[in-house]
Write a protein that holds these residues in place. Sequence first.
Motif, PDB file in Angstrom:
ATOM      1  N   ASN A 215       0.631  57.147  43.604  1.00 20.08           N
ATOM      2  CA  ASN A 215       2.046  56.334  44.339  1.00 20.08           C
ATOM      3  C   ASN A 215       2.499  55.443  43.404  1.00 20.08           C
ATOM      4  N   LEU A 216       1.686  54.686  42.595  1.00 20.54           N
ATOM      5  CA  LEU A 216       2.382  54.042  41.600  1.00 20.54           C
ATOM      6  C   LEU A 216       3.268  54.623  40.683  1.00 20.54           C
ATOM      7  N   ILE A 217       2.935  55.707  40.343  1.00 24.51           N
ATOM      8  CA  ILE A 217       3.434  56.697  39.389  1.00 24.51           C
ATOM      9  C   ILE A 217       4.681  57.372  40.009  1.00 24.51           C
ATOM     10  N   GLU A 218       4.793  57.646  41.237  1.00 25.22           N
ATOM     11  CA  GLU A 218       6.048  58.216  42.043  1.00 25.22           C
ATOM     12  C   GLU A 218       6.894  57.183  42.179  1.00 25.22           C
ATOM     13  N   GLU A 219       6.470  55.859  42.510  1.00 26.14           N
ATOM     14  CA  GLU A 219       7.310  54.716  42.664  1.00 26.14           C
ATOM     15  C   GLU A 219       8.044  54.377  41.425  1.00 26.14           C
ATOM     16  N   GLN A 220       7.363  54.451  40.119  1.00 26.86           N
ATOM     17  CA  GLN A 220       8.088  54.130  38.873  1.00 26.86           C
ATOM     18  C   GLN A 220       9.030  55.157  38.471  1.00 26.86           C
ATOM     19  N   LEU A 221       8.537  56.629  38.767  1.00 29.10           N
ATOM     20  CA  LEU A 221       9.438  57.578  38.288  1.00 29.10           C
ATOM     21  C   LEU A 221      10.781  57.529  39.346  1.00 29.10           C
ATOM     22  N   PHE A 222      10.532  57.114  40.517  1.00 30.50           N
ATOM     23  CA  PHE A 222      11.855  56.839  41.314  1.00 30.50           C
ATOM     24  C   PHE A 222      12.806  56.126  40.588  1.00 30.50           C
ATOM     25  N   LEU A 223      12.419  55.147  39.838  1.00 30.39           N
ATOM     26  CA  LEU A 223      13.120  54.065  39.405  1.00 30.39           C
ATOM     27  C   LEU A 223      13.873  54.393  38.166  1.00 30.39           C
ATOM     28  N   GLU A 224      13.304  55.653  37.633  1.00 35.16           N
ATOM     29  CA  GLU A 224      13.705  56.175  36.211  1.00 35.16           C
ATOM     30  C   GLU A 224      15.160  56.975  36.375  1.00 35.16           C
ATOM     31  N   PRO A 225      16.003  56.702  35.726  1.00 30.51           N
ATOM     32  CA  PRO A 225      17.164  57.632  35.522  1.00 30.51           C
ATOM     33  C   PRO A 225      16.913  59.149  35.499  1.00 30.51           C
ATOM     34  N   LYS A 226      17.503  60.220  36.454  1.00 29.36           N
ATOM     35  CA  LYS A 226      17.051  61.300  36.324  1.00 29.36           C
ATOM     36  C   LYS A 226      17.093  62.018  35.029  1.00 29.36           C
ATOM     37  N   GLU A 227      17.998  61.501  34.132  1.00 25.54           N
ATOM     38  CA  GLU A 227      18.091  62.345  32.911  1.00 25.54           C
ATOM     39  C   GLU A 227      17.067  61.945  32.115  1.00 25.54           C
ATOM     40  N   ASN A 228      16.081  61.082  32.246  1.00 27.53           N
ATOM     41  CA  ASN A 228      14.753  60.520  31.609  1.00 27.53           C
ATOM     42  C   ASN A 228      13.870  61.477  32.016  1.00 27.53           C
TER      43      ASN A 228
END
Length: 79
Positions: A18-31
């Motif tokens: 869940n923490l990983i998914e939350e953090q990835l959601f905050l990353e710009p899609k191009e990353n």
Amino acid sequence: MTCKNCDRENFSLEQNDNLIEEQLFLEPKENIVAKNIKEKRLQICTHCPFNLNGQCVKCGCFIAFRASLKNKNCPVNHW
């Protein structure tokens, strides 16, 4: 599971995901790498002796997070 680089201790694999998914959601899609690249990286990590329950003992990262990012690589050059 205990995070090597922060003060979080004793959280479940589900909480970790869940923490990983939350953090990835905050990353710009191009990353973010394509799904097939992430899966390929994770498959390599599955057999790695430095993988301890989804955490890399070489660098302390959460493997699923690191494998998702374009600007990251394996600390022992497996990918």
